[in-house]
Design a protein around this motif. Structure first.
Motif, PDB file in Angstrom:
ATOM      1  N   ASP A 467       0.741  -1.185   0.037  1.00  0.00           N
ATOM      2  CA  ASP A 467       0.108   0.031   0.199  1.00  0.00           C
ATOM      3  C   ASP A 467       0.816   1.271  -0.025  1.00  0.00           C
ATOM      4  OD1 ASP A 467      -2.865   0.910   0.445  1.00  0.00           O
ATOM      5  OD2 ASP A 467      -1.560   2.031   1.747  1.00  0.00           O
ATOM      6  N   LYS A 516      -4.478   4.473   9.454  1.00  0.00           N
ATOM      7  CA  LYS A 516      -4.645   3.198   8.602  1.00  0.00           C
ATOM      8  C   LYS A 516      -3.473   2.191   8.677  1.00  0.00           C
ATOM      9  CE  LYS A 516      -8.215   5.678   6.930  1.00  0.00           C
ATOM     10  NZ  LYS A 516      -9.652   5.279   7.331  1.00  0.00           N
ATOM     11  N   ASN A 517      -4.069   0.897   8.458  1.00  0.00           N
ATOM     12  CA  ASN A 517      -3.317  -0.324   8.401  1.00  0.00           C
ATOM     13  C   ASN A 517      -2.228  -0.323   9.405  1.00  0.00           C
ATOM     14  OD1 ASN A 517      -4.585  -1.043   5.940  1.00  0.00           O
ATOM     15  ND2 ASN A 517      -3.544   0.240   4.654  1.00  0.00           N
ATOM     16  N   ASN A 519       0.442  -1.711  12.404  1.00  0.00           N
ATOM     17  CA  ASN A 519       0.930  -2.738  12.546  1.00  0.00           C
ATOM     18  C   ASN A 519       1.076  -2.801  14.163  1.00  0.00           C
ATOM     19  OD1 ASN A 519       1.674  -4.477   9.913  1.00  0.00           O
ATOM     20  ND2 ASN A 519       2.014  -2.351   9.801  1.00  0.00           N
ATOM     21  N   GLY A 561      -9.040  -3.335  11.009  1.00  0.00           N
ATOM     22  CA  GLY A 561      -8.319  -3.550   9.824  1.00  0.00           C
ATOM     23  C   GLY A 561      -6.767  -3.497  10.237  1.00  0.00           C
ATOM     24  N   LYS A 563      -3.379  -5.004  11.928  1.00  0.00           N
ATOM     25  CA  LYS A 563      -2.509  -6.507  12.229  1.00  0.00           C
ATOM     26  C   LYS A 563      -1.866  -6.263  13.691  1.00  0.00           C
ATOM     27  CE  LYS A 563      -1.039  -8.238   7.565  1.00  0.00           C
ATOM     28  NZ  LYS A 563      -0.066  -8.447   6.814  1.00  0.00           N
TER      29      LYS A 563
END
Length: 857
Positions: A467, A516-517, A519, A561, A563
């Motif tokens: 991404d 966003k996204n 980790n 969303g 991880k």
């Protein structure tokens, strides 16, 4: 041309060293205790005197080999630029002494431990080529040069006398012409048919077997060239050194003394725009009493002289340049271990834990660039470099390889002598492979592009689409251990820093911020905290909440969303319990000395082990580590976690040198790669720390990647080579911003190299960590950092969104502390890490700030 395969299995070699102290300096001398070992026959190669050049070529390259020196010239046929294996004018260097000139004119040098315990360097130019002890041939499209190296004359392993029946066993395996040649150099004595001038009593005294059978005795007139032929013929039918020693002992004939002599084979092949140079371990041969400890391959290939312009590129942190003739010969020469210190080797202190995270070095000279990639044997390598003015007039960079590892035994309670032991064998099937690539562009960026293209062609795992949004990782610390009192009794108990519920709250905050996204790496979440016990079992920490609270954290992260990675240390085993699967006898790696590898944390003040203020840990064997990770994956999956963060894989690497289960450092690396590959095949997420190159194809995110060099005194400037290579292939970030010594500089270096963001948080105040071993978490309070972290993220998202899946097309150093990074879509990022403003294309950038220039601007 002879073809010979030299077996590599060697039993451990012990050496006894009485210490002599003179003027405060410890000098070591050695007497050797020989242990039972396979003593391989040294092959004696001889040059036939033919000086005709050998040429290899393909569409791009031409290699010309010169037999008189065994040197070569590599020419780019498209440009005519030639690179020489050794400097053309090396023999005339006025600065170099005789020994240095020999090394400068060599294709390799080797270091062995002699019978006095001293490391001795032999150059192939002086101890092989000048003596004519080499052969060469084109084999399977490549040029192989076989060397016999040593300051000795040839040793012949042929019997002076041998019983007829025994000798006939070998003679019958030969062709008739060869048998006649051997028998012609011996006389077959029959005690019943002696000549008139034979002394019967003397013969019987020297050769008692004559009473019962005939005996072959070598003629005194046999010359060395015939002995050499007989040696080769007997070797070809299976006559070994052990056979020779048996025959010599039978008639009290003096055995040939052990001498330091070696075999090395170097192979050259052309592959597209690259020269591939290899040294196979199965063709390395040495006597057990003189183990090869190091091999330095092509130490002056492409070296620049005092009249040349350019620089050396070295894998120092993110990458660094050493300018030719920079006048820093007063600094220590550059030496950095690829993938860091071998964790299977003992060290008393850590002052600077220097490591090269990728196995690459290069030379830029007079507008042309040559890049070297260590394809095989990188885990044995250290990269060395030096500038002109110290020992010679040349600037050079090369790979040095640790071949046989040794260590000192502690026998002080029984003797005042020190004893050394060496590893049991060479790595089976191992070899050194260096790929020299002629670069299309003559800069460190051009080198990085070549390396990137090489990696993409080699490993499909790096071709995954990522991404373009801001890569971000957040570490959440659950608990650490601390001495706490219960009913007046001290116990080492988990100390809560962030509960599972509080971690869930953080995750919800990140989503509310609009991140966003993310980790999320949670550490110290099981088995008593950050320094957890052996992870063969997974026990949640009651003080952080129960199983339901943990699983809510997991499901919340997944629903948003994000991880979530369960972090663990699978290298260092602590607090081994009765019911853990870890056994100190079978699962702990060992030094060469057979002692278990155990360690304590190292002090930041006096650099040694903190044995009175730290927890002992044992290093797991590579195979046990693999089993441990597989079990950990199964157990965490039951808790709903499908991703693993590794504390040490990608940051530390070591071999297991116990001879009963020897695992080389290279084999250990391959086991780690297999483990990560298996997790990826199962669809598991992988987060690694530091990011040694071999982990990159399997990583979903890399934290703590080096953003700058490690400030060796001899280097001149840091460059983001590693970031250029990985950008757009693997998301990465540097050290946690809130833990950096200078977080503004950390941010600017992240921006310069296209790195993402990384934070480390806990909910408790850092004051709670007083009187613990974990004061490195001094700035982790989430409440104090949340707003700043969000502001940083929002600015990154505004300025760099869409860039993180782009290739970095160029990088320039415009002025000291001022850099320009250009992406493939044309976006330019100007970073000013200096103390004064700077301007570029109409943009004025304040100190410690940056500017983004879009292509449309």
């Amino acid at each position: 041309m002879k073809k010979n395969l030299l077996a590599s299995a060697l039993s451990p070699v012990l050496r006894v060293l009485p210490a002599l102290v003179i003027a405060g300096v410890v000098f070591i001398s050695i007497s050797c205790n020989k242990v039972e070992t396979e003593n391989k026959r040294i092959q004696w190669y001889e040059w036939d005197g033919d000086e005709q050049e050998v040429t290899l070529q393909n569409e791009r390259l031409e290699l010309r080999f010169f037999p008189k020196t065994t040197g070569f010239t590599l020419t780019d046929k498209t440009t005519g630029v030639a690179w020489h294996s050794t400097p053309e004018d090396a023999a005339d260097d006025l600065l170099a002494d005789g020994l240095t000139k020999q090394i400068v004119q060599s294709q390799f040098t080797l270091v062995y431990s002699d019978d006095a315990g001293v490391g001795v360097t032999l150059s192939n130019s002086r101890y092989s080529v000048e003596k004519g002890m080499f052969e060469y041939a084109v084999v399977d499209g490549g040029l192989e040069v076989n060397y016999t190296v040593g300051n000795v004359s040839r040793v012949f392993y042929i019997p002076k006398a041998v019983r007829e029946q025994r000798f006939t066993e070998f003679l019958e395996k030969m062709e008739k012409s060869d048998r006649d040649k051997v028998e012609g150099s011996y006389r077959l004595y029959d005690i019943n048919r002696l000549r008139a001038n034979d002394n019967k009593d003397a013969l019987l005294e020297s050769y008692p077997d004559l009473k019962d059978e005939k005996v072959y005795i070598m003629r005194d007139t046999t010359q060395d060239f015939m002995k050499a032929q007989i040696d080769d013929l007997l070797a070809s039918v299976g006559y070994t050194i052990e056979d020779y020693e048996e025959d010599a002992a039978r008639y009290n004939a003096p055995a040939e003394p052990e001498r330091p002599v070696f075999n090395v084979t170097v192979r050259y092949e052309l592959d597209g725009n690259a020269l591939v140079v290899s040294v196979p371990f199965d063709k390395l041969a040495f006597r057990p009493l003189f183990p090869i400890t190091q091999v330095n391959l092509l130490p002056y290939f492409g070296a620049g002289g005092v009249q040349d312009e350019g620089y050396l590129f070295v894998p120092d942190g993110s990458g660094a340049l050493i300018k030719f003739n920079n006048g820093k010969q007063g600094q220590l020469a550059y030496n950095n271990y690829v993938y860091g210190w071998d964790a299977g080797m003992f060290r008393e202190a850590i002052i600077h834990d220097n490591k090269a995270p990728f196995p690459v070095f290069g030379v830029q000279k007079n507008g042309n660039a040559l890049l070297c990639v260590i394809e095989e044997g990188a885990s044995y390598a250290s990269v060395r470099a030096d500038v002109s003015g110290r020992n010679s007039s040349y600037n050079n960079v090369y790979g040095q390889y640790a071949v046989m590892h040794g260590a000192s035994l502690d026998v002080s309670a029984k003797s005042d002598k020190a004893v050394y032991m060496y590893q049991a064998q060479l790595p089976p099937g191992g070899r050194i492979v260096q790929r020299y690539i002629l670069c299309a562009e003559d800069t460190y960026v051009g080198m990085a592009k070549e390396f990137r293209d090489y990696l993409l062609a080699k490993d499909s795992g790096l071709n995954a689409t990522i991404d373009g949004g801001v890569p971000i990782a957040v570490e959440i610390i659950g608990a650490v251990d601390k001495i706490q009192h219960r009913v007046g009794i001290p116990f080492n108990l988990p100390l809560k820093l962030t509960s599972y519920e509080e971690a869930e709250g953080m995750v919800e905050d990140f989503a509310a911020f609009g991140w966003k996204n993310v980790n999320v790496k949670i550490i110290g979440w099981f088995n008593n905290g950050v320094e957890h016990s052996v992870p063969s079992s997974v026990r949640l920490i009651s003080g952080l909440g129960g199983k339901n609270a943990f699983q809510r954290l997991v499901s919340t992260a997944r629903d948003l969303g994000f991880k979530l990675y369960a972090e663990g240390d699978f290298l260092h085993m602590r607090d081994n319990g009765l019911f853990d699967t870890f056994s100190l006898y079978t699962d702990a790696a060992r030094y060469v000395t057979r002692k278990r590898i155990e360690s304590y944390p190292y002090s930041f003040v006096w650099f040694g082990e903190r044995k009175n203020w730290g927890k002992i840990s044992y290093m797991a064997t590579p195979l046990y580590m693999k089993e441990l990770i597989q079990g950990f994956d199964e157990k965490t999956e039951k808790l709903g976690v499908t991703n693993i963060a590794f504390r040490t894989i990608g940051a530390k690497l070591g071999g297991d040198y116990y001879e009963k289960r020897f695992v080389s450092r290279e084999a250990s690396m391959n086991i780690q790669k297999e483990t990560l590959a298996e997790l990826k095949r199962k669809g598991k997420g992988v987060l690694v720390n530091t990011g040694f190159l071999y982990t990159a194809p399997y990583a979903d995110f890399i934290t703590d990647i080096p953003l700058v060099d490690q400030a060796f005194g001899i280097t001149d400037v840091s460059v983001p080579f590693y970031q250029i290579v990985l950008h757009g292939l693997v998301p990465f970030a540097g050290r946690a911003i809130n833990l950096a010594e200078d977080y503004r500089l950390n941010l600017l270096k992240s921006i310069e190299g296209g790195a993402g963001l990384y934070f480390s948080f806990m909910t408790e105040d850092s004051a709670i960590l007083q009187e613990t071993k974990f004061r490195q978490f001094y700035a982790n309070e989430y409440s104090k950092w949340a707003d700043d972290a969000d502001a940083i993220y929002q600015r990154f998202a505004r300025d760099f969104d869409g860039l993180f899946n782009q290739r970095i097309d160029n990088h320039e150093i415009l002025a000291p502390n001022v850099t320009l990074t250009i992406y493939e879509n044309g976006t330019k990022v100007l970073v000013n890490a200096g103390k004064t403003s700077c301007g570029y294309e109409g943009k004025n950038v304040a100190p410690y700030d940056y500017a983004v220039i879009k292509q449309e601007e």
